[in-house]
Enzyme design. Structure first.
Site, short mmCIF file in Angstrom:
data_model
loop_
_atom_site.label_atom_id
_atom_site.label_comp_id
_atom_site.label_asym_id
_atom_site.label_seq_id
_atom_site.Cartn_x
_atom_site.Cartn_y
_atom_site.Cartn_z
NE ARG A 174 -29.40 -24.47 -22.67
CZ ARG A 174 -30.28 -24.51 -21.66
NH1 ARG A 174 -31.55 -24.13 -21.88
NH2 ARG A 174 -29.93 -24.88 -20.46
CB SER A 224 -22.81 -26.17 -22.12
OG SER A 224 -22.97 -26.05 -20.72
CD GLU A 294 -25.92 -25.28 -24.72
OE1 GLU A 294 -25.71 -24.29 -23.99
OE2 GLU A 294 -26.33 -26.36 -24.27
#
Length: 299
Positions: A174, A224, A294
């Site tokens: 990520r 998320s 995130e």
């Protein structure tokens, strides 16, 4: 900002607005105004916008569909550039795909599947656009952008357009180099593989069904919230801590999935921030595990 608004309007770069509420442009539907909001209608218009930003030494920020953003109630000072319809071109040459940063991921995955092109199935449930996915190495179902991307074209703050290779993007979980050095992804090139259109479409539908049954897909949320602290998973930790459904103000940990926070009832950005901090403290106290977001928080 009035002078800059007038200059950009004269240049006809696309949509230009003063004090635009950013809640309209994020999937969480929270966030204060941008001093100046620009939605360029082409890459050339984006370059012209960046030239004006550089000339006036303005702060700036690029966004896409706003699916991984939490913008404060105070909004964003300076210029917010939204990459959307004006930069959503798509060109296919065999298995090579060139696509604009403003192209949304879900329709793109569907189109490629119907054409019998495989590799993009993981993106069938990611509610963002190509530029944002390149920026954060978006992924799901065991794959991510680093598995299919060959290079990305980046506009630097000095107005230079250049291609970065997969290696230069320095992908990890990520994360990409774009999170540490400023630049806007304007288009990306992918290498896909040929496959059976029926099988690809079935896989896409299976992924979509899974997301709809396990995640608050149709709720106001940002995707998320936390990175998975591998080998653990954030959603499982939050669920085991009894936090699913926990609410602060108008923000709520989704009753469906622990790693999602939903705007349950006219939430403010501060409600979401407070809930994030509460979850982080709870998981630290219970498991001695630090959760890291995130979602990108802009305050």
């Amino acid at each position: 900002m009035d002078e800059i608004y007038t200059k950009l309007d004269v240049l006809k770069v696309g949509k230009v607005r003063l004090n635009e509420p950013l809640a309209k442009h994020t999937t969480l539907r929270v966030g204060g105004p941008a001093d100046l909001f620009v939605e360029p209608d082409s890459i050339d218009s984006l370059v012209n916008t960046m030239d004006v930003i550089k000339q006036y030494n303005l702060k700036w920020r690029a966004i896409g569909k706003g699916s991984n953003l939490l913008i404060s109630d105070e909004g964003i000072r300076g210029v917010v550039i939204k990459l959307a319809r004006g930069i959503n071109h798509m060109e296919l040459d065999g298995n090579r795909l060139l696509v604009g940063a403003g192209y949304p991921m879900v329709p793109l995955a569907t189109i490629l599947g119907k054409k019998g092109l495989s590799g993009f199935e993981f993106a069938g449930g990611i509610p963002g656009s190509v530029g944002g996915a390149v920026y954060m190495n978006a992924g799901a179902h065991g794959s991510d952008m680093s598995q299919v991307l060959s290079r990305a074209r980046i506009l630097s703050p000095n107005g230079e357009l250049k291609w970065l290779s997969l290696e230069e993007l320095a992908y990890s979980y990520r994360t990409s180099v774009l999170q540490s050095q400023q630049g806007i992804c304007v288009e990306a090139e992918f290498e896909l593989t040929s496959g059976d259109a029926k099988v690809i479409s079935e896989n896409l539908q299976a992924f979509k069904d899974y997301r709809h049954s396990t995640q608050p897909y149709d709720s106001k949320c940002c995707g998320s919230v936390f990175r998975n602290p591998l080998p653990n998973h954030a959603g499982k930790l939050i669920e085991d801590a009894g936090l699913k459904g926990y609410r602060l103000g108008g923000a709520q940990v989704s009753p469906l999935h622990g790693n999602f926070i939903v705007n349950a009832d006219h939430a403010r950005a501060q409600d979401v921030l407070d809930l994030i901090q509460f979850v982080k403290r709870s998981i630290k106290e219970k498991y001695n595990i630090d959760l890291h977001t995130e979602v990108e928080i802009i305050s």
